[in-house]
Design a protein around this motif. Structure first.
Motif, short mmCIF file in Angstrom:
data_model
loop_
_atom_site.label_atom_id
_atom_site.label_comp_id
_atom_site.label_asym_id
_atom_site.label_seq_id
_atom_site.Cartn_x
_atom_site.Cartn_y
_atom_site.Cartn_z
N ASN A 2 0.81 -1.22 0.00
CA ASN A 2 0.00 0.00 0.00
C ASN A 2 0.85 1.27 0.00
O ASN A 2 0.45 2.30 -0.54
CB ASN A 2 -0.93 0.01 1.22
CG ASN A 2 -2.08 -0.96 1.05
OD1 ASN A 2 -2.48 -1.29 -0.06
ND2 ASN A 2 -2.62 -1.44 2.17
N GLY A 3 2.02 1.22 0.63
CA GLY A 3 2.85 2.41 0.72
C GLY A 3 3.96 2.46 -0.31
O GLY A 3 4.89 3.27 -0.17
N CYS A 4 3.89 1.65 -1.36
CA CYS A 4 4.97 1.59 -2.35
C CYS A 4 4.91 2.78 -3.30
O CYS A 4 3.89 3.45 -3.41
CB CYS A 4 4.90 0.28 -3.13
SG CYS A 4 3.44 0.14 -4.19
N ASN A 5 6.01 3.02 -3.99
CA ASN A 5 6.06 4.05 -5.03
C ASN A 5 5.58 3.45 -6.34
O ASN A 5 5.99 2.35 -6.71
CB ASN A 5 7.48 4.59 -5.18
CG ASN A 5 7.97 5.30 -3.93
OD1 ASN A 5 7.20 5.98 -3.25
ND2 ASN A 5 9.25 5.12 -3.61
N SER A 6 4.75 4.18 -7.05
CA SER A 6 4.20 3.67 -8.31
C SER A 6 5.22 3.79 -9.44
O SER A 6 6.15 4.59 -9.39
CB SER A 6 2.92 4.44 -8.68
OG SER A 6 3.21 5.81 -8.88
N ARG A 75 3.34 -2.31 -7.97
CA ARG A 75 3.69 -0.89 -7.99
C ARG A 75 3.02 -0.18 -9.17
O ARG A 75 2.59 0.96 -9.05
CB ARG A 75 5.20 -0.71 -8.05
CG ARG A 75 5.94 -1.16 -6.79
CD ARG A 75 7.45 -1.10 -7.00
NE ARG A 75 7.88 0.27 -7.30
CZ ARG A 75 9.09 0.57 -7.79
NH1 ARG A 75 9.96 -0.40 -8.06
NH2 ARG A 75 9.40 1.83 -8.03
N LYS A 78 -0.57 0.26 -8.30
CA LYS A 78 -0.74 1.34 -7.34
C LYS A 78 -0.97 2.68 -8.05
O LYS A 78 -1.79 3.50 -7.62
CB LYS A 78 0.50 1.44 -6.45
CG LYS A 78 0.53 2.64 -5.50
CD LYS A 78 -0.50 2.48 -4.39
CE LYS A 78 -0.48 3.69 -3.45
NZ LYS A 78 0.83 3.90 -2.82
#
Length: 217
Positions: A2-6, A75, A78
């Motif tokens: 959920n907190g990853c960089n796209s 990612r 996301k």
């Protein structure tokens, strides 16, 4: 994740994964759950179909490079979580045309050197069917790989046409299949070329029959 960089694409350009037997093993249960959820998402996201098919080949012995490739797809999702397929209401004369797009990469699998076929079909200007699958035979040229991919797409086109007849929304004829390889296109139209393709399995010549009969163009 959920907190990853796209990221802007689901896989690195020209990514080639092989049997990384010397790489670190990862949790097989977690990896299979990740791939399983991605395969479910492919039902509405054709843009990740190819990338997911690549990592699906390694579920029997997951290694760190495969996990990294799977995480990259997450990612990408996301940053494109709002992407999807919009099915418009009604049809017009142009929208009633079933159009297929077929493509193939030649000898893309570095393990067994087999090619990967891909196709997508659009009806009423929206994708309704798509597939990415490794070919069952080893192609000797890019023309042969594209020809085989076109045959798989043709089989799907005939099936889709029969389904739409049952649904009373028959597509305009002939069915359109777009292939980006001139040699493969010529092979479907010119019987003289078959002397150079006798090694091709006869089941893949189904596309010639459909083109000759005017079912597929």
């Amino acid at each position: 994740m959920n907190g990853c960089n796209s990221v802007s694409n689901p896989s690195e350009t020209n990514l080639k994964l092989d049997e990384c037997i010397n790489e670190e093993k990862v949790d097989s249960t977690m990896f299979r759950q990740m791939v399983g959820s991605l395969r479910y998402l492919c039902n509405s996201r054709p843009d990740i179909c190819y990338s997911v098919s690549v990592i699906s080949k390694f579920m029997h012995d997951p290694r760190k490079p495969y996990l990294i490739a799977a995480k990259r797809i997450f990612r990408y999702i996301k940053g494109t979580v709002d992407f999807g397929l919009l099915f418009p209401y009604g049809t017009d004369s142009e929208g009633r045309t079933l159009i297929g797009y077929s493509d193939s990469e030649w000898c893309g699998d570095i393990t067994d050197r087999r090619s990967t076929s891909g196709y997508v079909f659009k009806f009423n200007n929206v994708a309704i069917s798509w597939c990415t699958k490794k070919q069952p035979v080893t192609a000797l040229s890019s023309c042969e790989a594209e020809y085989i991919a076109g045959t798989f797409a043709t089989c799907q086109a005939i099936w889709l046409d029969s389904v739409m007849k049952e649904l009373k929304c028959e597509s305009a004829k002939p069915l359109i299949l777009r292939i980006d390889n001139k040699s493969a296109i010529n092979l479907t139209k010119n019987p003289i070329s078959h002397g150079r393709s006798k090694h091709v399995d006869t089941r893949f010549h189904f596309i010639i029959e459909q083109v000759t009969n005017g079912v597929v163009e």
